[in-house]
Each structure stands twice: as structure tokens, then as C-alpha cells.
Motif scaffolding. Structure first.
Motif, PDB file in Angstrom:
ATOM      1  N   LEU A  73      44.387 -21.248  37.377  1.00  0.00           N
ATOM      2  CA  LEU A  73      43.561 -20.071  37.127  1.00  0.00           C
ATOM      3  C   LEU A  73      44.220 -19.217  36.051  1.00  0.00           C
ATOM      4  N   ASP A 125      45.080 -23.054  41.929  1.00  0.00           N
ATOM      5  CA  ASP A 125      44.103 -23.181  43.012  1.00  0.00           C
ATOM      6  C   ASP A 125      43.869 -24.655  43.288  1.00  0.00           C
ATOM      7  N   ALA A 182      39.572 -17.162  43.572  1.00  0.00           N
ATOM      8  CA  ALA A 182      40.367 -15.993  43.182  1.00  0.00           C
ATOM      9  C   ALA A 182      39.921 -14.750  43.933  1.00  0.00           C
ATOM     10  N   ILE A 190      38.898 -13.957  35.434  1.00  0.00           N
ATOM     11  CA  ILE A 190      39.765 -14.988  36.004  1.00  0.00           C
ATOM     12  C   ILE A 190      38.979 -16.283  35.950  1.00  0.00           C
ATOM     13  N   THR A 243      35.283 -13.093  38.217  1.00  0.00           N
ATOM     14  CA  THR A 243      36.211 -14.100  38.712  1.00  0.00           C
ATOM     15  C   THR A 243      35.484 -15.164  39.532  1.00  0.00           C
TER      16      THR A 243
END
Length: 296
Positions: A272, A168, A106, A150, A102
Motif C-alpha cells: 500500500l 496488505d 487500509a 492510499i 483509500t
């Protein structure tokens, strides 16, 4: 046809060497002595009649033949891990391991709470969490180095399946005494000449911001690097420089004087995504985690 006699130790050793960029470090991770690891590597190359490694800028790197071996090694070892994970669900105390890659936002802002709840409800599961740039995560999931990723929707994800995870938003932060604190919006290009406080140099976000600055024809100068968004916010609050952090981090950190300044750059707001090769083919634990993160 070549007579292949590679065992699982050979395959794991080769992947460890690629991950560390070093035969010495790869041998250590495989719990092998350097002479033993070197002998195994030579044995694989002798069997194939072609070199598997070459010296690169970041240590040893795989040749085209090595790339092919690495691809199949990940598939073989990944399948074995999935088998062990699914069988482990029937054994008390046996844990399934999920590999999840990720990005910075995240891993610090959006994953701790849902992963904490998931692990609480699944005591026989453990998660191997790695922070990487989205482009690296896509490659890892495609090649089998990770089951789930992610990523930002800004990167091409090829044949991977995706589900929405979170939005995000990156923002600029400055101290109350900084003239920038009077602004409501700005762009990275407009502030690129200022001194920054950033995350550690090996973080995914740091690399992402560096790439975006280069695309705008600028480079960023950093006075200090911190391990966490909270550390960046604290340093900026003391007037040490300006920073770019996740809006969620800036909102959470109450000691950020001067508030936040919106970044008008399109790339500063990212959707995301949860990515995987085939959701229906995932083992039970991995599928449960995907559905948990996606709120399904």
C-alpha cells in the motif's frame, strides 16, 4: 473569448451532480431547490453553448466539455479549501479538512490507529475519509478531488508521488469443518466455485476480487454481504461459506476457526502506497498527515 460568469455555487453544484449521478441529489447536497439548480445548470450550458451532462448507465454523466469544467472546478475549489485551511490554522476553532481516499483494507485495518493519533495531536484538523478502489483514488488525486490517497502498488499511478505505507496480504478463511481448512495454500481460481461471504457490494475490495476472478475466467457467488471484516469472519466461522479478508483482520478476529489459508496469487500481497500530486506543495496539515502516515 467566452464571458464566464460561473460562481462558486455553480461549480460546487456541478461537482455534486457528478458525484451523485443525479441533478436532484446534487441540488439537495448544494442546498438548492431543483428548479434553482436546473436554472443554474442551463445558465452554464447557455454560456458555453455546449451541453455539460448526458444520461449514462449510472445516471447523469459529464460530456467532454463537462469533464473540462469538472477538472477546473476541482482545482478552483480545492485551492480555496487549502487557503481556508491554512488561514484557519491561525484562527481558534477553525478546522482544516483533508480529503483522503483509500481502499478497504487500509480504511479498516491500517488507518484507524494512526489517524486517531493524528487527530488527537491536531485538534483543528478534520479528515474526510472515503473508501474507493485504487484506480478511482489515483484519478481523484490527479484531478484534485482528493489531496491524499492510499492505493495498491498494483495500479498505475502516473505522475503521482508515492511513499510506502503498509503491506496488505489477502488470505482465504474457512470454518474448521471445511475441507479447505486442511490446506496451507490455494488460489482464487481453485476455490471460485465455492459460496463466499463477502463485504458489501459497494466496497473497494469486493470490486477488486470480482475483477481478479474475471481475469481468471471465473465469477464469484456470494451468499451474504457484511459491512466489516469481522462480520465476514463471524459468518465464515459458523460455516456459512468461505471468505477473503485482510490477514490483519483474520489474525485480529480470535473467533475464526480453522485458521487461514494463504492465497498463492501474486495480486494477493499488495504494497500500500501513500500518493499525492506534490508533497512539497501540500498545505501544512496535509503534509503533516503524509509524514505521520509514512513515519517520517
Amino acid at each position: 473569448m467566452l464571458s464566464m460568469r460561473f460562481d462558486l455555487v455553480d461549480l460546487r453544484l456541478f461537482l455534486y451532480i457528478l458525484e451523485t449521478g443525479s441533478i436532484t441529489h446534487g441540488a439537495a447536497r448544494a442546498n438548492l431547490s431543483l428548479p434553482s439548480a436546473s436554472a443554474r445548470l442551463r445558465g452554464m450550458e447557455d454560456t458555453l453553448g455546449m451541453p455539460l451532462l448526458e444520461r449514462g448507465r449510472r445516471g447523469v454523466e459529464s460530456t467532454p466539455t463537462g469533464d473540462t469544467l469538472a477538472h477546473h472546478a476541482r482545482l478552483v475549489l480545492g485551492q480555496i479549501e487549502r487557503m481556508q485551511g491554512e488561514l484557519g490554522e491561525h484562527q481558534e476553532g477553525r478546522k482544516a479538512c483533508i480529503r483522503l481516499w483509500t481502499n478497504s483494507a487500509a480504511i479498516t485495518e491500517f488507518l484507524p490507529s494512526p489517524i486517531g493519533r493524528f487527530l488527537r495531536d491536531h485538534p483543528n484538523v478534520q479528515i474526510d475519509l472515503k473508501e474507493r478502489q485504487s484506480s478511482e483514488t489515483v484519478k481523484a488525486v490527479l484531478t484534485g478531488a482528493a489531496e491524499i490517497g492510499i492505493i495498491s502498488d498494483a495500479v498505475e499511478h502516473g505522475a503521482l508521488q508515492t511513499l510506502p505505507f503498509a503491506v496488505d496480504k489477502l488470505v482465504l478463511i474457512a470454518s474448521r469443518d471445511d475441507p479447505l481448512a486442511q490446506l496451507t495454500r490455494t488460489t482464487l481460481a481453485e476455490v471460485a466455485g465455492r459460496a463466499f461471504i463477502g463485504l458489501s457490494a459497494d466496497s473497494a475490495l469486493q470490486a477488486y476480487l470480482g475483477e481478479r476472478a474475471l481475469m481468471a475466467g471465473r465469477t464469484l457467488s456470494f451468499r451474504a454481504h457484511m459491512r466489516t471484516f469481522d462480520g465476514v469472519c463471524c459468518m465464515v466461522g459458523q460455516g456459512a461459506g468461505i471468505g477473503i479478508v485482510s490477514a490483519a483482520a483474520a489474525q485480529r478476529y480470535r473467533g475464526t476457526p480453522g485458521g487461514t489459508i494463504e492465497l498463492a496469487d501474486r495480486w494477493a500481497t499488495r504494497q500500500l502506497l501513500i500518493c499525492m500530486r506534490d508533497r512539497d506543495a501540500l498545505p501544512r496539515a496535509e503534509k503533516a498527515l503524509v509524514e505521520h502516515l509514512a513515519g517520517l
